[in-house]
Design a protein around this motif. Structure first.
Motif, PDB file in Angstrom:
ATOM      1  N   ALA A 168      -0.263  -5.433   3.672  1.00 42.71           N
ATOM      2  CA  ALA A 168      -1.672  -5.104   3.518  1.00 42.71           C
ATOM      3  C   ALA A 168      -2.356  -4.926   4.873  1.00 42.71           C
ATOM      4  O   ALA A 168      -1.808  -5.255   5.930  1.00 42.71           O
ATOM      5  CB  ALA A 168      -2.372  -6.193   2.710  1.00 42.71           C
ATOM      6  N   VAL A 182      -3.584  -1.260  -3.501  1.00 37.40           N
ATOM      7  CA  VAL A 182      -4.389  -1.231  -2.290  1.00 37.40           C
ATOM      8  C   VAL A 182      -4.630  -2.673  -1.856  1.00 37.40           C
ATOM      9  O   VAL A 182      -4.383  -3.621  -2.613  1.00 37.40           O
ATOM     10  CB  VAL A 182      -5.716  -0.480  -2.493  1.00 37.40           C
ATOM     11  N   THR A 183      -5.116  -2.856  -0.626  1.00 39.42           N
ATOM     12  CA  THR A 183      -5.214  -4.196  -0.062  1.00 39.42           C
ATOM     13  C   THR A 183      -6.042  -5.142  -0.926  1.00 39.42           C
ATOM     14  O   THR A 183      -5.647  -6.285  -1.178  1.00 39.42           O
ATOM     15  CB  THR A 183      -5.794  -4.128   1.357  1.00 39.42           C
ATOM     16  N   GLU A 188       2.767  -1.252  -6.407  1.00 35.19           N
ATOM     17  CA  GLU A 188       1.903  -0.503  -5.488  1.00 35.19           C
ATOM     18  C   GLU A 188       0.449  -0.902  -5.717  1.00 35.19           C
ATOM     19  O   GLU A 188      -0.067  -0.785  -6.829  1.00 35.19           O
ATOM     20  CB  GLU A 188       2.077   0.999  -5.699  1.00 35.19           C
ATOM     21  N   GLN A 201      -5.902   7.636  -1.424  1.00 37.38           N
ATOM     22  CA  GLN A 201      -4.474   7.697  -1.136  1.00 37.38           C
ATOM     23  C   GLN A 201      -4.166   8.763  -0.088  1.00 37.38           C
ATOM     24  O   GLN A 201      -4.661   9.889  -0.164  1.00 37.38           O
ATOM     25  CB  GLN A 201      -3.679   7.985  -2.409  1.00 37.38           C
ATOM     26  N   THR A 215       0.852  -1.181   0.000  1.00 37.44           N
ATOM     27  CA  THR A 215       0.000   0.000   0.000  1.00 37.44           C
ATOM     28  C   THR A 215       0.892   1.236   0.000  1.00 37.44           C
ATOM     29  O   THR A 215       2.015   1.197   0.511  1.00 37.44           O
ATOM     30  CB  THR A 215      -0.915   0.031   1.240  1.00 37.44           C
ATOM     31  N   ALA A 227     -10.423   2.223   0.034  1.00 43.83           N
ATOM     32  CA  ALA A 227      -9.658   2.325   1.289  1.00 43.83           C
ATOM     33  C   ALA A 227     -10.562   1.912   2.448  1.00 43.83           C
ATOM     34  O   ALA A 227     -10.673   2.605   3.456  1.00 43.83           O
ATOM     35  CB  ALA A 227      -9.131   3.737   1.477  1.00 43.83           C
TER      36      ALA A 227
END
Length: 297
Positions: free
Chosen positions: A148, A130-131, A128, A226, A100, A202
């Motif tokens: 993560a 996101v989880t 890069e 972000q 992340t 997110a």
């Protein structure tokens, strides 16, 4: 075009010795089969490699060029089994790491340095994500190791807590929250315009913040995924934002931070994550180097 490694070794020996007898002795064979090897090699590649008569042997122009390639092929052939053994044992190979953006603010660099010291012949590739993208990437074998946020399916993934940190409120310099002299609480934020985490991209941070500070819909002026974007918006005076403590390392001019009072002092968790079914030996060596289990059990 088909030729054998034995033919290449014979050619290199003759090229080195420039004498069939000495080359044959070096290879522990007799001269006639060595001559036949060279003839078969020349037929296979369609070019004369050696000029020979009763007095001497010399390389043709084609032979001089081919000699370099022959040496390279033999080196590859000799090193390939050892490389395969090292990859099989995990001592060499590639570990692809998803992370992340927020994890790059300190934890990622330390992790890479630790792995580079322990496994210098393992290449580390970064992506890069996101989880939720990391979870998909691990399942699809696009990445081997993730950094993560929880929760995870424990049947599918192995995980270990890597880092824990506080949650901060980021506010424009001069904002009243930065002069409280204590951690901020929900009541301090009741009427503040908020730059909120995306409930989809997110979700971890969204759920974490929503569990501590109820945010009225009319007060969420922006929704982003972000942390860096949040801080730029805070610097522009668009509102306040909730960010992990590591984000305070970012030199964003015009932004200050105050700790948010939370039921757990350091509620933000970052985990190592891997697929239990992974067949990449280098992954298990990496986990062992990091002090994590090196087996799938």
């Amino acid at each position: 075009m088909t030729f054998t490694l034995e033919q290449l070794r014979g050619f290199v020996a003759v090229a080195d010795e420039l004498h069939f007898g000495r080359a044959a002795a070096r290879l522990q064979m007799t001269q006639p089969p060595l001559s036949r090897q060279i003839q078969k090699l020349e037929r296979a590649i369609g070019a004369q490699l050696l000029e020979r008569d009763n007095r001497r042997v010399t390389l043709t122009t084609a032979g001089e060029v081919f000699l370099g390639e022959a040496r390279r092929l033999l080196t590859l052939a000799e090193s390939a089994p050892e490389l395969a053994r090292r990859v099989s044992s995990g001592a060499a190979g590639v570990v692809r790491i998803g992370f992340t953006a927020a994890s790059a603010y300190g934890v990622l660099g330390e992790l890479l340095n630790e792995l580079a010291r322990a496994l210098p012949e393992v290449d580390l590739e970064l992506a890069e994500m996101v989880t939720r993208e990391q979870v998909a990437g691990l399942l699809n074998e696009e990445v081997d190791l993730g950094l993560a946020r929880p929760p995870f399916d424990e049947q599918t993934f192995g995980s270990r807590l890597l880092h824990r940190e506080a949650l901060l409120v980021a506010a424009p310099l001069g904002h009243r929250l930065l002069t409280l002299g204590r951690p901020a609480v929900a009541a301090d934020l009741a009427a503040e315009p908020v730059i909120m985490h995306s409930p989809v991209k997110a979700k971890y941070f969204y759920d974490l913040v929503a569990g501590v500070v109820p945010i009225a819909a009319e007060h969420a002026v922006h929704t982003v995924s972000q942390v860096l974007t949040m801080l730029w918006l805070v610097a522009a005076g668009r509102g306040v934002a909730f960010v992990p403590e590591s984000a305070a390392r970012l030199p964003i001019e015009g932004v200050g931070f105050v700790r948010l009072e939370t039921p757990v002092p350091q509620p933000v968790e970052l985990h190592l994550l891997w697929a239990r079914h992974s067949k990449n030996p280098a992954l298990w060596r990496a986990l062992a180097a990091l002090g994590r289990p090196d087996t799938e059990d």
